[in-house]
Write a protein that holds these residues in place. Structure first.
Motif, PDB file in Angstrom:
ATOM      1  N   PHE A   2      -0.393   1.578 -14.123  1.00 16.33           N
ATOM      2  CA  PHE A   2      -1.793   1.445 -14.531  1.00 16.33           C
ATOM      3  C   PHE A   2      -2.521   2.646 -13.938  1.00 16.33           C
ATOM      4  O   PHE A   2      -2.710   2.715 -12.717  1.00 16.33           O
ATOM      5  N   HIS A   3      -2.894   3.581 -14.786  1.00 13.19           N
ATOM      6  CA  HIS A   3      -3.564   4.779 -14.280  1.00 13.19           C
ATOM      7  C   HIS A   3      -5.080   4.578 -14.372  1.00 13.19           C
ATOM      8  O   HIS A   3      -5.720   4.902 -15.378  1.00 13.19           O
ATOM      9  N   ALA A   4      -5.629   4.013 -13.302  1.00 13.50           N
ATOM     10  CA  ALA A   4      -7.064   3.703 -13.260  1.00 13.50           C
ATOM     11  C   ALA A   4      -7.838   4.670 -12.368  1.00 13.50           C
ATOM     12  O   ALA A   4      -9.067   4.569 -12.277  1.00 13.50           O
ATOM     13  N   ALA A   5      -7.141   5.596 -11.723  1.00 11.23           N
ATOM     14  CA  ALA A   5      -7.814   6.537 -10.825  1.00 11.23           C
ATOM     15  C   ALA A   5      -8.706   7.486 -11.621  1.00 11.23           C
ATOM     16  O   ALA A   5      -8.284   8.032 -12.637  1.00 11.23           O
ATOM     17  N   ALA A   6      -9.918   7.655 -11.159  1.00 12.31           N
ATOM     18  CA  ALA A   6     -10.846   8.603 -11.788  1.00 12.31           C
ATOM     19  C   ALA A   6     -11.978   8.898 -10.817  1.00 12.31           C
ATOM     20  O   ALA A   6     -12.291   8.075  -9.944  1.00 12.31           O
ATOM     21  N   ARG A  17     -15.134  19.395  -9.652  1.00 10.35           N
ATOM     22  CA  ARG A  17     -14.273  18.394  -9.004  1.00 10.35           C
ATOM     23  C   ARG A  17     -13.728  17.363  -9.987  1.00 10.35           C
ATOM     24  O   ARG A  17     -12.717  16.728  -9.727  1.00 10.35           O
ATOM     25  N   PHE A  18     -14.425  17.153 -11.118  1.00  6.86           N
ATOM     26  CA  PHE A  18     -13.992  16.134 -12.069  1.00  6.86           C
ATOM     27  C   PHE A  18     -12.626  16.434 -12.683  1.00  6.86           C
ATOM     28  O   PHE A  18     -11.830  15.529 -12.908  1.00  6.86           O
ATOM     29  N   PHE A  19     -12.357  17.679 -12.964  1.00  3.03           N
ATOM     30  CA  PHE A  19     -11.203  18.015 -13.797  1.00  3.03           C
ATOM     31  C   PHE A  19      -9.851  17.875 -13.093  1.00  3.03           C
ATOM     32  O   PHE A  19      -8.903  17.373 -13.699  1.00  3.03           O
ATOM     33  N   PRO A  20      -9.702  18.287 -11.819  1.00  2.00           N
ATOM     34  CA  PRO A  20      -8.411  18.058 -11.149  1.00  2.00           C
ATOM     35  C   PRO A  20      -8.035  16.580 -11.090  1.00  2.00           C
ATOM     36  O   PRO A  20      -6.846  16.236 -11.203  1.00  2.00           O
ATOM     37  N   VAL A  21      -9.018  15.704 -10.928  1.00  2.00           N
ATOM     38  CA  VAL A  21      -8.733  14.265 -10.823  1.00  2.00           C
ATOM     39  C   VAL A  21      -8.569  13.640 -12.207  1.00  2.00           C
ATOM     40  O   VAL A  21      -7.557  13.002 -12.505  1.00  2.00           O
ATOM     41  N   ASN A  22      -9.566  13.820 -13.071  1.00  2.00           N
ATOM     42  CA  ASN A  22      -9.603  13.084 -14.338  1.00  2.00           C
ATOM     43  C   ASN A  22      -8.666  13.647 -15.399  1.00  2.00           C
ATOM     44  O   ASN A  22      -8.190  12.900 -16.258  1.00  2.00           O
ATOM     45  N   VAL A  23      -8.419  14.948 -15.371  1.00  2.06           N
ATOM     46  CA  VAL A  23      -7.483  15.553 -16.321  1.00  2.06           C
ATOM     47  C   VAL A  23      -6.146  15.835 -15.631  1.00  2.06           C
ATOM     48  O   VAL A  23      -5.088  15.407 -16.095  1.00  2.06           O
ATOM     49  N   GLY A  24      -6.205  16.519 -14.499  1.00  2.00           N
ATOM     50  CA  GLY A  24      -4.976  16.852 -13.767  1.00  2.00           C
ATOM     51  C   GLY A  24      -4.220  15.622 -13.305  1.00  2.00           C
ATOM     52  O   GLY A  24      -2.984  15.586 -13.348  1.00  2.00           O
ATOM     53  N   GLY A  25      -4.947  14.580 -12.878  1.00  7.30           N
ATOM     54  CA  GLY A  25      -4.299  13.353 -12.431  1.00  7.30           C
ATOM     55  C   GLY A  25      -3.511  12.696 -13.551  1.00  7.30           C
ATOM     56  O   GLY A  25      -2.387  12.227 -13.346  1.00  7.30           O
ATOM     57  N   LEU A  26      -4.078  12.675 -14.760  1.00  8.07           N
ATOM     58  CA  LEU A  26      -3.371  12.105 -15.907  1.00  8.07           C
ATOM     59  C   LEU A  26      -2.134  12.929 -16.245  1.00  8.07           C
ATOM     60  O   LEU A  26      -1.056  12.367 -16.510  1.00  8.07           O
ATOM     61  N   LYS A  27      -2.261  14.241 -16.221  1.00  5.41           N
ATOM     62  CA  LYS A  27      -1.100  15.097 -16.505  1.00  5.41           C
ATOM     63  C   LYS A  27       0.021  14.844 -15.501  1.00  5.41           C
ATOM     64  O   LYS A  27       1.210  14.815 -15.860  1.00  5.41           O
ATOM     65  N   ASN A  28      -0.341  14.626 -14.242  1.00 10.11           N
ATOM     66  CA  ASN A  28       0.666  14.323 -13.214  1.00 10.11           C
ATOM     67  C   ASN A  28       1.346  12.981 -13.473  1.00 10.11           C
ATOM     68  O   ASN A  28       2.560  12.844 -13.289  1.00 10.11           O
ATOM     69  N   LEU A  33       0.852  -1.190   0.000  1.00 14.41           N
ATOM     70  CA  LEU A  33       0.000   0.000   0.000  1.00 14.41           C
ATOM     71  C   LEU A  33       0.889   1.241   0.000  1.00 14.41           C
ATOM     72  O   LEU A  33       1.772   1.375   0.850  1.00 14.41           O
ATOM     73  N   VAL A  34       0.659   2.129  -0.959  1.00 16.11           N
ATOM     74  CA  VAL A  34       1.417   3.372  -1.066  1.00 16.11           C
ATOM     75  C   VAL A  34       0.412   4.515  -0.990  1.00 16.11           C
ATOM     76  O   VAL A  34      -0.565   4.539  -1.752  1.00 16.11           O
ATOM     77  N   TYR A  35       0.651   5.448  -0.074  1.00 15.56           N
ATOM     78  CA  TYR A  35      -0.353   6.479   0.177  1.00 15.56           C
ATOM     79  C   TYR A  35      -0.052   7.772  -0.573  1.00 15.56           C
ATOM     80  O   TYR A  35       1.102   8.198  -0.687  1.00 15.56           O
ATOM     81  N   GLY A  36      -1.119   8.366  -1.074  1.00 19.67           N
ATOM     82  CA  GLY A  36      -0.996   9.627  -1.795  1.00 19.67           C
ATOM     83  C   GLY A  36      -2.266   9.909  -2.571  1.00 19.67           C
ATOM     84  O   GLY A  36      -3.317   9.307  -2.324  1.00 19.67           O
ATOM     85  N   ASP A  37      -2.164  10.810  -3.524  1.00 17.74           N
ATOM     86  CA  ASP A  37      -3.318  11.231  -4.317  1.00 17.74           C
ATOM     87  C   ASP A  37      -2.805  11.652  -5.684  1.00 17.74           C
ATOM     88  O   ASP A  37      -1.753  12.295  -5.773  1.00 17.74           O
ATOM     89  N   VAL A  38      -3.538  11.306  -6.737  1.00 17.81           N
ATOM     90  CA  VAL A  38      -3.075  11.658  -8.084  1.00 17.81           C
ATOM     91  C   VAL A  38      -3.038  13.171  -8.299  1.00 17.81           C
ATOM     92  O   VAL A  38      -2.364  13.655  -9.205  1.00 17.81           O
ATOM     93  N   THR A  39      -3.759  13.910  -7.471  1.00 16.43           N
ATOM     94  CA  THR A  39      -3.712  15.377  -7.577  1.00 16.43           C
ATOM     95  C   THR A  39      -2.543  15.970  -6.791  1.00 16.43           C
ATOM     96  O   THR A  39      -2.281  17.164  -6.878  1.00 16.43           O
ATOM     97  N   ASP A  40      -1.844  15.127  -6.027  1.00 19.43           N
ATOM     98  CA  ASP A  40      -0.663  15.554  -5.258  1.00 19.43           C
ATOM     99  C   ASP A  40       0.571  14.997  -5.962  1.00 19.43           C
ATOM    100  O   ASP A  40       0.927  13.835  -5.787  1.00 19.43           O
ATOM    101  N   TYR A  41       1.220  15.818  -6.764  1.00 16.44           N
ATOM    102  CA  TYR A  41       2.276  15.345  -7.655  1.00 16.44           C
ATOM    103  C   TYR A  41       3.439  14.690  -6.902  1.00 16.44           C
ATOM    104  O   TYR A  41       3.934  13.643  -7.321  1.00 16.44           O
TER     105      TYR A  41
END
Length: 344
Positions: free
Chosen positions: A80-84, A95-106, A58-66
């Motif tokens: 495997f980038h399955a977070a959405a 709220r959708f865009f920081p996770v679904n777009v920003g997360g992919l950019k990160n 288990l590795v802790y963090g968030d896709v919006t936290d680079y």
């Protein structure tokens, strides 16, 4: 098969949890990227080694936290980038865009900085390709972008362009597009079919929803997981693969469920305008009770369109074999019954 260190974002989710388990069972070292507040009950217990050599961490963090994402990527071979954020309606659609777009950019930036990653498998969605009114689409379809039924759809379409741009720059990214995912596992908003069955068999969905010609492509979760792993092993960088399944209307889904359970089929269709009114009422109630509505105005807009796709490319290149709805629902319905969520 070569054992790899793989990072799975969205590991606590409906798809991500089952993907982690399958990768673990295949003998890989799995880094399950989760938030500290996530429900990780669906994940295999962390271990230092299974009988096949697989490990789960288990590795802790968030896709919006680079920084947390970059740290998690250390020593990884595959992401495997399955977070959405998967919802048909949210009180705050931004709220959708920081996770679904920003997360992919990160994730793409972390690939460049980590230096060890050989491939990224990005979980998109059939929504990213857009509706298919009157035809069956394949991987060549690009979302026209003229209208969006939901903010989720809009965010995934924008993220799709980001992923395709990265592929054109030479990043080793493989794009996979599941259909409406169903099957055993977490009963989350993303498990739409399970929620429909719960409503149907508890008497809260007395008739058919949608229109006679509405069609969606239904994908069993374990088939989608197999498709993801095949995309890691066989997928060509820069290519798109539809991990869809049987194209069927909601009427057909409910009829198959009635046949499997030997119960009576719904005898009437619920007009769209009734669903629209119910959607608005559900949203108003949601704002009061804080629960996600089963039906919302954006979901009704989705129902008005067709979402039919061909997975022939994935069958040919990834050896993808989606099961039929009859086969899949024959597993799902007894599972829901055993959980006490439905009776028949």
């Amino acid at each position: 098969m070569e054992k790899k260190v793989v990072l799975v974002t969205g590991a606590s989710g409906y798809l991500g949890g089952r993907l982690c388990r399958a990768l673990f069972n295949s003998g890989h070292h799995v880094k399950a990227f989760v938030r500290r507040t996530s429900d990780v009950s669906s994940l295999t217990p962390p271990t230092d080694g299974g009988s096949n050599g697989g490990t789960l961490e288990l590795v802790y963090g968030d896709v919006t936290d680079y920084q947390s994402l970059l740290q998690a990527c250390s020593g990884c071979h595959v992401i495997f980038h399955a977070a959405a954020l998967v919802e048909h309606w949210l009180p705050d659609p931004s709220r959708f865009f920081p996770v679904n777009v920003g997360g992919l950019k990160n994730v793409l930036q972390a690939y460049k900085e980590a230096g060890t990653i050989e491939k990224i498998v990005y979980t998109s969605s059939f929504f990213a390709l857009g509706p298919t009114d009157g035809y069956v689409a394949d991987e060549t379809q690009i979302h026209p972008g003229k209208f969006f039924c939901t903010e989720y759809e809009k965010s995934k379409a924008i993220a799709d362009k980001v992923a395709l741009d990265a592929a054109s720059e030479g990043l080793p990214i493989v794009l996979v597009y599941p259909g409406v995912i169903y099957g055993p596992g977490k009963v989350t908003t993303a498990n739409t079919v399970a929620n429909i069955m719960i409503e149907r068999f508890n008497g809260r969905l007395p008739g058919y929803t949608g229109q006679a010609n509405d069609r969606c492509s239904f994908s069993h979760v374990d088939d989608v997981v197999d498709g993801h792993i095949a995309a890691m092993d066989k997928g060509k960088p820069g290519e798109r693969y539809l991990l869809t399944g049987q194209n069927a209307s909601l009427k057909e889904v409910l009829d198959i469920a009635a046949m499997i359970t030997q119960t009576k089929k719904p005898s009437f269709g619920i007009p769209i305008f009734i669903l629209e009114v119910y959607g608005w009422i559900s949203v108003l109630l949601s704002k009061i009770n804080g629960k996600s509505p089963l039906i919302s105005p954006p979901m009704v807009r989705v129902i008005k369109h067709q979402w039919s796709y061909s997975c022939d490319k994935a069958k040919a290149e990834l050896d993808y074999h989606p099961r039929s709805l009859k086969e899949g629902l024959s597993e799902v319905l007894p599972w829901l019954k055993n959980l006490g969520l439905i009776k028949y």
